[in-house]
Design a protein around this motif. Structure first.
Motif, PDB file in Angstrom:
ATOM      1  N   THR A 156      90.948 -19.244  72.517  1.00 55.42           N
ATOM      2  CA  THR A 156      92.079 -18.317  72.615  1.00 55.42           C
ATOM      3  C   THR A 156      91.964 -17.381  73.807  1.00 55.42           C
ATOM      4  O   THR A 156      92.888 -16.620  74.094  1.00 55.42           O
ATOM      5  CB  THR A 156      92.187 -17.437  71.361  1.00 55.42           C
ATOM      6  OG1 THR A 156      91.045 -16.572  71.298  1.00 55.42           O
ATOM      7  CG2 THR A 156      92.263 -18.279  70.098  1.00 55.42           C
ATOM      8  N   GLY A 157      90.813 -17.399  74.504  1.00 53.67           N
ATOM      9  CA  GLY A 157      90.580 -16.373  75.505  1.00 53.67           C
ATOM     10  C   GLY A 157      90.332 -15.033  74.838  1.00 53.67           C
ATOM     11  O   GLY A 157      90.024 -14.955  73.640  1.00 53.67           O
ATOM     12  N   VAL A 158      90.479 -13.959  75.581  1.00 54.76           N
ATOM     13  CA  VAL A 158      90.253 -12.612  75.029  1.00 54.76           C
ATOM     14  C   VAL A 158      91.318 -12.306  73.982  1.00 54.76           C
ATOM     15  O   VAL A 158      92.510 -12.374  74.254  1.00 54.76           O
ATOM     16  CB  VAL A 158      90.313 -11.547  76.142  1.00 54.76           C
ATOM     17  CG1 VAL A 158      90.107 -10.152  75.549  1.00 54.76           C
ATOM     18  CG2 VAL A 158      89.243 -11.822  77.205  1.00 54.76           C
ATOM     19  N   GLN A 159      90.867 -11.976  72.783  1.00 59.20           N
ATOM     20  CA  GLN A 159      91.814 -11.618  71.724  1.00 59.20           C
ATOM     21  C   GLN A 159      92.099 -10.118  71.741  1.00 59.20           C
ATOM     22  O   GLN A 159      91.247  -9.316  72.134  1.00 59.20           O
ATOM     23  CB  GLN A 159      91.269 -12.030  70.357  1.00 59.20           C
ATOM     24  CG  GLN A 159      91.229 -13.537  70.165  1.00 59.20           C
ATOM     25  CD  GLN A 159      91.122 -13.933  68.696  1.00 59.20           C
ATOM     26  OE1 GLN A 159      91.185 -13.096  67.803  1.00 59.20           O
ATOM     27  NE2 GLN A 159      90.969 -15.222  68.457  1.00 59.20           N
ATOM     28  N   MET A 160      93.299  -9.779  71.280  1.00 62.64           N
ATOM     29  CA  MET A 160      93.657  -8.372  71.144  1.00 62.64           C
ATOM     30  C   MET A 160      92.850  -7.745  70.008  1.00 62.64           C
ATOM     31  O   MET A 160      92.414  -8.416  69.072  1.00 62.64           O
ATOM     32  CB  MET A 160      95.146  -8.229  70.885  1.00 62.64           C
ATOM     33  CG  MET A 160      96.018  -8.591  72.073  1.00 62.64           C
ATOM     34  SD  MET A 160      95.827  -7.447  73.475  1.00 62.64           S
ATOM     35  CE  MET A 160      96.747  -6.021  72.889  1.00 62.64           C
ATOM     36  N   GLY A 161      92.677  -6.427  70.089  1.00 61.04           N
ATOM     37  CA  GLY A 161      91.853  -5.713  69.110  1.00 61.04           C
ATOM     38  C   GLY A 161      92.505  -5.520  67.766  1.00 61.04           C
ATOM     39  O   GLY A 161      91.834  -5.134  66.807  1.00 61.04           O
ATOM     40  N   GLY A 162      93.802  -5.786  67.663  1.00 54.87           N
ATOM     41  CA  GLY A 162      94.440  -5.790  66.363  1.00 54.87           C
ATOM     42  C   GLY A 162      95.618  -4.851  66.226  1.00 54.87           C
ATOM     43  O   GLY A 162      95.912  -4.018  67.094  1.00 54.87           O
ATOM     44  N   TRP A 163      96.287  -4.983  65.081  1.00 51.21           N
ATOM     45  CA  TRP A 163      97.444  -4.165  64.707  1.00 51.21           C
ATOM     46  C   TRP A 163      96.993  -3.115  63.699  1.00 51.21           C
ATOM     47  O   TRP A 163      96.366  -3.438  62.691  1.00 51.21           O
ATOM     48  CB  TRP A 163      98.525  -5.038  64.091  1.00 51.21           C
ATOM     49  CG  TRP A 163      99.082  -6.044  65.039  1.00 51.21           C
ATOM     50  CD1 TRP A 163      98.681  -7.335  65.212  1.00 51.21           C
ATOM     51  CD2 TRP A 163     100.156  -5.838  65.963  1.00 51.21           C
ATOM     52  NE1 TRP A 163      99.427  -7.949  66.180  1.00 51.21           N
ATOM     53  CE2 TRP A 163     100.343  -7.061  66.657  1.00 51.21           C
ATOM     54  CE3 TRP A 163     100.982  -4.755  66.270  1.00 51.21           C
ATOM     55  CZ2 TRP A 163     101.321  -7.213  67.644  1.00 51.21           C
ATOM     56  CZ3 TRP A 163     101.952  -4.912  67.255  1.00 51.21           C
ATOM     57  CH2 TRP A 163     102.118  -6.117  67.927  1.00 51.21           C
ATOM     58  N   PHE A 164      97.354  -1.859  63.965  1.00 55.11           N
ATOM     59  CA  PHE A 164      96.877  -0.744  63.144  1.00 55.11           C
ATOM     60  C   PHE A 164      98.063   0.079  62.642  1.00 55.11           C
ATOM     61  O   PHE A 164      99.032   0.322  63.364  1.00 55.11           O
ATOM     62  CB  PHE A 164      95.943   0.153  63.957  1.00 55.11           C
ATOM     63  CG  PHE A 164      94.590  -0.467  64.242  1.00 55.11           C
ATOM     64  CD1 PHE A 164      93.456  -0.015  63.588  1.00 55.11           C
ATOM     65  CD2 PHE A 164      94.457  -1.501  65.160  1.00 55.11           C
ATOM     66  CE1 PHE A 164      92.209  -0.575  63.845  1.00 55.11           C
ATOM     67  CE2 PHE A 164      93.224  -2.078  65.423  1.00 55.11           C
ATOM     68  CZ  PHE A 164      92.097  -1.611  64.755  1.00 55.11           C
ATOM     69  N   TYR A 236      99.042  -1.475  68.782  1.00 54.08           N
ATOM     70  CA  TYR A 236      98.447  -2.762  69.173  1.00 54.08           C
ATOM     71  C   TYR A 236      97.294  -2.467  70.127  1.00 54.08           C
ATOM     72  O   TYR A 236      97.517  -2.044  71.267  1.00 54.08           O
ATOM     73  CB  TYR A 236      99.514  -3.606  69.864  1.00 54.08           C
ATOM     74  CG  TYR A 236      99.257  -5.098  69.912  1.00 54.08           C
ATOM     75  CD1 TYR A 236      98.414  -5.742  69.032  1.00 54.08           C
ATOM     76  CD2 TYR A 236      99.925  -5.882  70.862  1.00 54.08           C
ATOM     77  CE1 TYR A 236      98.228  -7.117  69.076  1.00 54.08           C
ATOM     78  CE2 TYR A 236      99.753  -7.253  70.930  1.00 54.08           C
ATOM     79  CZ  TYR A 236      98.899  -7.872  70.036  1.00 54.08           C
ATOM     80  OH  TYR A 236      98.721  -9.229  70.094  1.00 54.08           O
ATOM     81  N   TYR A 237      96.071  -2.676  69.643  1.00 55.16           N
ATOM     82  CA  TYR A 237      94.894  -2.294  70.429  1.00 55.16           C
ATOM     83  C   TYR A 237      94.352  -3.475  71.235  1.00 55.16           C
ATOM     84  O   TYR A 237      94.405  -4.626  70.798  1.00 55.16           O
ATOM     85  CB  TYR A 237      93.805  -1.740  69.509  1.00 55.16           C
ATOM     86  CG  TYR A 237      93.992  -0.269  69.214  1.00 55.16           C
ATOM     87  CD1 TYR A 237      93.332   0.698  69.963  1.00 55.16           C
ATOM     88  CD2 TYR A 237      94.865   0.147  68.210  1.00 55.16           C
ATOM     89  CE1 TYR A 237      93.524   2.051  69.712  1.00 55.16           C
ATOM     90  CE2 TYR A 237      95.063   1.492  67.946  1.00 55.16           C
ATOM     91  CZ  TYR A 237      94.392   2.445  68.705  1.00 55.16           C
ATOM     92  OH  TYR A 237      94.587   3.781  68.455  1.00 55.16           O
ATOM     93  N   THR A 238      93.834  -3.159  72.412  1.00 59.17           N
ATOM     94  CA  THR A 238      93.207  -4.180  73.248  1.00 59.17           C
ATOM     95  C   THR A 238      91.836  -4.537  72.681  1.00 59.17           C
ATOM     96  O   THR A 238      91.271  -3.823  71.864  1.00 59.17           O
ATOM     97  CB  THR A 238      93.078  -3.690  74.700  1.00 59.17           C
ATOM     98  OG1 THR A 238      92.314  -2.475  74.724  1.00 59.17           O
ATOM     99  CG2 THR A 238      94.448  -3.441  75.311  1.00 59.17           C
ATOM    100  N   GLY A 239      91.312  -5.666  73.131  1.00 66.94           N
ATOM    101  CA  GLY A 239      90.155  -6.261  72.475  1.00 66.94           C
ATOM    102  C   GLY A 239      88.795  -5.829  72.994  1.00 66.94           C
ATOM    103  O   GLY A 239      88.648  -5.353  74.116  1.00 66.94           O
TER     104      GLY A 239
END
Length: 360
Positions: A156-164, A236-239
């Motif tokens: 997937t490559g670099v994943q996003m850090g998630g939804w908060f 939406y946080y970066t990974g």
């Protein structure tokens, strides 16, 4: 060559011809034999990108083998066990599987190192480690006792850090945070007081919507848009946690050994090609999805974790890795290999891709 005179010689010659004919016929039949394999995937039916990887692999294998290798794919709605793929392939219930190695850390802890590691290698670096470093050999060492072979199955490559649901402004905000996050990253967050959990893909939206969890990470825009998380969580946080998430193709070792050598090689090439194609497909899908998300949902707030949070996560990660290495010789071997390869290749990444991007 002297002529055959005796009845015995003539009989022996006739018998030899019959034997040779039988051998040639058997070889021809073996070459034409169709091998039908079954594959269980963690994902639901027609799941985008991840599910495309299995379909592409099966189609390539069948075409390259001229129809001699056919693979039937059963999604989670069919086999009813999205996190049971390891056991189903190990037992021979299925010949193959498609999932993620870090899902098996509760069964075989050292499997988690072959998906991705927090603050670790990006995709190009990790593929280098797999195919030109020690990665494949170490992965085979971990899976061999379980009658399994594991191959890279799509990145997937670099994943996003998630939804908060709420902002993370300090380390204190992680205390008691209920978050869907698998693999080693979950252990890192737990070290800082969070409550990580793993939830099957089909249940993620409902869990976040009903506040069963406070946050989740999935992949990135290419897959997150279809899941709808942006409708129920504004941040939406970066990974930091999954810089190169590699899925896996699992193969039952006895199944593999029953295949002729040419079909083994065809399957190997089909898996490797499908894995790389998924990496490119996901990058393309994320670019398109991010454009759509920002146009239609301008209230999405992209955030980076504060420096003190990242530093705390890094410190916890370092501590936990040291504990693994101190208590498990095989884990130490894998981690030492990954770190040595990262130290070497990151010097090049820094003066090539990183320098180029910073210069823009």
């Amino acid at each position: 060559m002297k002529p055959l005179h005796s009845k015995t010689e003539k009989a022996l010659a006739a018998f030899a011809c019959i034997c040779l004919s039988a051998v040639l016929s058997f070889s021809a039949l073996a070459a034409e034999k169709t091998y039908r394999l079954t594959l269980a995937e963690t994902w639901g039916p027609n799941f985008p990108i991840f599910g495309d990887a299995t379909k592409n692999m099966a189609a390539m294998a069948e075409k390259m083998s001229n129809g001699r290798l056919k693979i039937r794919i059963d999604s989670s709605n069919k086999h009813k066990s999205p996190f049971g793929v390891f056991d189903m392939v190990k037992s021979g219930q299925y010949d193959m599987g498609h999932s993620a190695s870090y899902y098996w850390k509760g069964k075989v802890p050292n499997t988690l190192f072959f998906t991705t590691m927090p603050f670790g290698m990006v995709a190009s670096e990790q593929y280098g480690w797999f195919y030109h470093g020690d990665g494949m050999a170490l992965m085979e060492e971990v899976y061999a006792p379980h009658n399994l072979l594991s191959f890279p199955g799509g990145n997937t490559g670099v994943q996003m850090g998630g939804w908060f649901q709420k902002e993370i402004n300090s380390v204190d905000d992680l205390e008691g945070l209920k978050m869907r996050i698998p693999g080693f990253a979950g252990e890192v967050l737990a070290e800082l007081g969070a409550s990580p959990t793993n939830i099957a893909p089909g249940e993620l939206y409902t869990a976040l919507e009903r506040r069963t969890i406070d946050a989740l990470e999935w992949v990135g825009p290419g897959l997150d848009l279809r899941m709808g998380f942006h409708k129920i969580a504004p941040y939406y946080y970066t990974g930091w946690h999954e810089p190169a998430t590699e899925l896996q193709f699992l193969v039952n070792k006895r199944t593999w050994e029953r295949l002729p050598e040419d079909l083994q090689e065809i399957l190997r090439v089909a898996m490797r090609t499908a894995a790389y194609d998924m990496y490119i497909q996901n990058a393309h899908a994320s670019a398109e999805a991010w454009e759509e998300m920002t146009a239609e949902y301008p209230d999405i707030q992209v955030k980076q974790f504060p420096d003190d949070v990242i530093n705390a996560l890094r410190s916890a990660n370092t501590k936990l890795l040291a504990n693994y290495a101190d208590n498990d010789a095989q884990a130490k071997k894998i981690l030492d290999s990954q770190q040595a390869y990262l130290n070497k290749i990151r010097r090049w990444t820094s003066i090539s891709e990183e320098a180029y991007l910073q210069g823009q």
